[in-house]
Design an enzyme around this catalytic site. Structure first.
Site, short mmCIF file in Angstrom:
data_model
loop_
_atom_site.label_atom_id
_atom_site.label_comp_id
_atom_site.label_asym_id
_atom_site.label_seq_id
_atom_site.Cartn_x
_atom_site.Cartn_y
_atom_site.Cartn_z
N SER A 148 -0.29 -4.05 10.07
CA SER A 148 1.10 -3.71 9.79
C SER A 148 1.20 -2.22 9.45
CB SER A 148 1.59 -4.51 8.59
OG SER A 148 0.90 -4.06 7.44
N LYS A 149 2.42 -1.76 9.20
CA LYS A 149 2.61 -0.37 8.83
C LYS A 149 1.80 -0.02 7.57
CE LYS A 149 6.48 1.70 10.95
NZ LYS A 149 7.62 0.86 11.31
N ARG A 150 1.78 -0.98 6.63
CA ARG A 150 1.09 -0.73 5.37
C ARG A 150 -0.42 -0.53 5.61
NH1 ARG A 150 0.41 -4.44 1.00
NH2 ARG A 150 2.35 -5.51 1.44
N ALA A 182 -1.10 2.82 7.15
CA ALA A 182 -1.06 3.91 6.17
C ALA A 182 -2.34 3.90 5.33
CB ALA A 182 0.16 3.77 5.28
#
Ligand code: GLU
Length: 493
Positions: free
Chosen positions: A256-258, A261
């Site tokens: 996911s985006k998390r 990052a």
């Protein structure tokens, strides 16, 4: 047995950065084309104008070239099935949408976004899955023609069969059977006259004579629609291959985006451009990618040429693959060890010059065998080897003082070291190590103390490649000068 040359394509939308998933799809498509003596095509799927990001197309092309996945046909090089950018193929799709309407497989839809939203809300209230309610499917053709002539905005929807089931065959997953009553009449041509993916990709794959469609498994949901479109035209279907999904490093859930990052925070990335900047090599990245979805041994080290030799679509696997960045490190480091010295020199040089260092090519070639084994990423060369190209190094007094000794004692060792080394006609592993070891023995000091001072003095750092080999490359004069400077630093304390 002769294999028919495959025509494969990588068909990204220019909506963001080229990432790991795209690179893997492109790699497999490339391998299949090369293995069979066929062609690998780049097609830019840019019909969703709102999502198009400027610069993304160039980044895709640069990324593929950096990876070494050169396409045989594509937007910037042309080919006999062009154009390869979908917004330049508008007429082709409109023509095909018209054909489907004429054959009774599609129809114009005049429902406004507001109306569709209202229907959707009502369906949700009734706990139904949102679907097109068929208002315009029921319109008489002359009524539809009249509304078009009067200038009403319309889309074209594909008329899905309502009875029976659709059987779609995926090469890795077998037959996928879907009850047709679960299927929805999707928009294939939008009010702006541009196609949606469903029409554009099917038309292009046919027109570009694609034999194998390798794409992400996010398309499995609309796969029945796609085979129905192809069949409505009466075309042969390509071999469909939906690749496995990537799971986050923990193996639990999709990336996911998390997670993305978090990876960046740890010095990794799933974006190809970042990987390049982080000092990963195309060889390392591709080897790593290749094994996430291809059922060969997990630690198989392969160049792209070797992959071409071994690749078959039968060995691809549909099971999800967890992203493991330690493996990326491993493959990157392994490939760095396989490059020729000249090749590695060419790859490392920019890292030094970017730091403002003047690179002497002979020194570069000489130092590589000393640092190669220490490199995980290319930019590690700075930590291990920048001192070779500096005129001077500036060790701190703190680093120069050996463990368990004070500045005075350390200065004394440095002076003695200078004395020994300056008496030698040349400084290298064979000439310098024996007298230095003899000194350690007779002084009663430990080797780390003495060699540590010398290391910090000559390289400016506590961790370095092998000491005497490094001094040989630095050269006698410069090495002695650096020891002299260190003595001065120590005496000043
Ligand atoms: N444009 C689609 C995407 O970026 C490509 C899917 C396909 O390969 O057919 O997801």
């Amino acid at each position: 047995m002769s294999i028919k040359p495959a025509r494969t394509r990588f068909a990204p939308s220019p909506t963001g950065h080229l990432h790991l998933g795209g690179a893997r799809t492109a790699l497999y498509a490339y391998l299949l084309a090369k293995k069979t003596g066929g062609q690998f095509i780049l097609r830019i799927e840019d019909t969703d104008l709102k999502r198009t990001v400027s610069g993304a197309e160039q980044e895709i092309m640069d990324g593929l070239r950096w990876l070494g996945l050169q396409y045989d046909e594509g937007p910037d090089i042309g080919g006999k099935h062009g154009p390869y950018r979908q917004t330049e193929r508008r007429d082709i799709y409109q023509q095909h949408a018209k054909t489907l309407v004429e054959k009774g497989h599609a129809y114009p839809c005049f429902c406004t976004p507001d109306h569709l939203e209202k229907v959707r809300q009502e369906q949700m209230k009734r706990k139904e899955n949102p679907h097109y309610d068929g208002t315009c499917r029921a319109l008489a053709p002359d009524e539809a023609a009249r509304r078009i002539a009067s200038g009403e905005a319309y889309t074209i929807r594909f008329k899905m069969p309502q009875e029976g089931a659709t059987v779609a065959h995926d090469h890795l997953r077998g037959d996928i059977v879907t009850e047709n009553k679960q299927l929805n009449d999707q928009v294939i041509l939008k009010t702006d006259g541009l196609p949606t993916y469903h029409l554009a990709a099917m038309v292009d794959d046919h027109e570009m004579e694609i034999t194998h469609v390798l794409r992400g498994s996010e398309w499995l949901g609309t796969f029945p629609l796609h085979v129905n479109i192809v069949r409505a035209f009466g075309w042969d279907e390509p071999i469909w291959i939906h690749l496995s999904v990537f799971l986050k490093p923990s193996g639990k859930g999709k990336m996911s985006k998390r997670e993305t990052a978090a990876a960046i925070k740890d010095g990794y990335s799933i974006f190809i451009k970042d990987m390049q900047e982080l000092g990963f090599t195309p060889e390392g990245v591709l080897n790593w990618c290749a094994l996430m979805g291809w059922g060969v041994a997990e630690d198989d080290v392969m160049t792209v040429e070797q992959m071409v030799g071994r690749f078959t679509i039968d060995s691809l696997t549909p099971s999800p693959a967890a992203i493991n960045f330690q493996k990326l490190d491993h493959f990157n480091a392994t490939h760095i060890r396989l490059f020729t010295t000249e090749d590695l020199a060419a790859r490392l040089k920019p890292y030094f010059t970017r730091e403002g260092l003047e690179v002497n090519d002979d020194v570069l070639l000489e130092m590589i065998p000393l640092i190669r084994e220490r490199l995980t990423t290319l930019d590690d060369c700075l930590a291990f080897g920048a001192f070779f190209f500096r005129e001077e190094v500036s060790p701190t007094a703190e680093d120069l003082v050996a463990k368990g000794l004070d500045a005075k004692q350390s200065a004394e060792i440095a002076r003695k070291t200078y004395e020994i080394l300056s008496s030698l006609p040349s400084i290298d592993h064979a000439t310098a190590e024996p007298p230095m070891r003899a000194y350690v023995e007779q002084s009663g000091l430990n080797v780390n103390q003495v060699f540590g001072i010398l290391r910090v003095a000559t390289t400016g750092q506590k961790v370095s490649p092998p000491l005497f080999e490094s001094m040989e490359i630095i050269g006698r004069e410069k090495s002695l000068q650096r020891v002299k400077n260190a003595i001065e630093v120590l005496e000043k304390i």
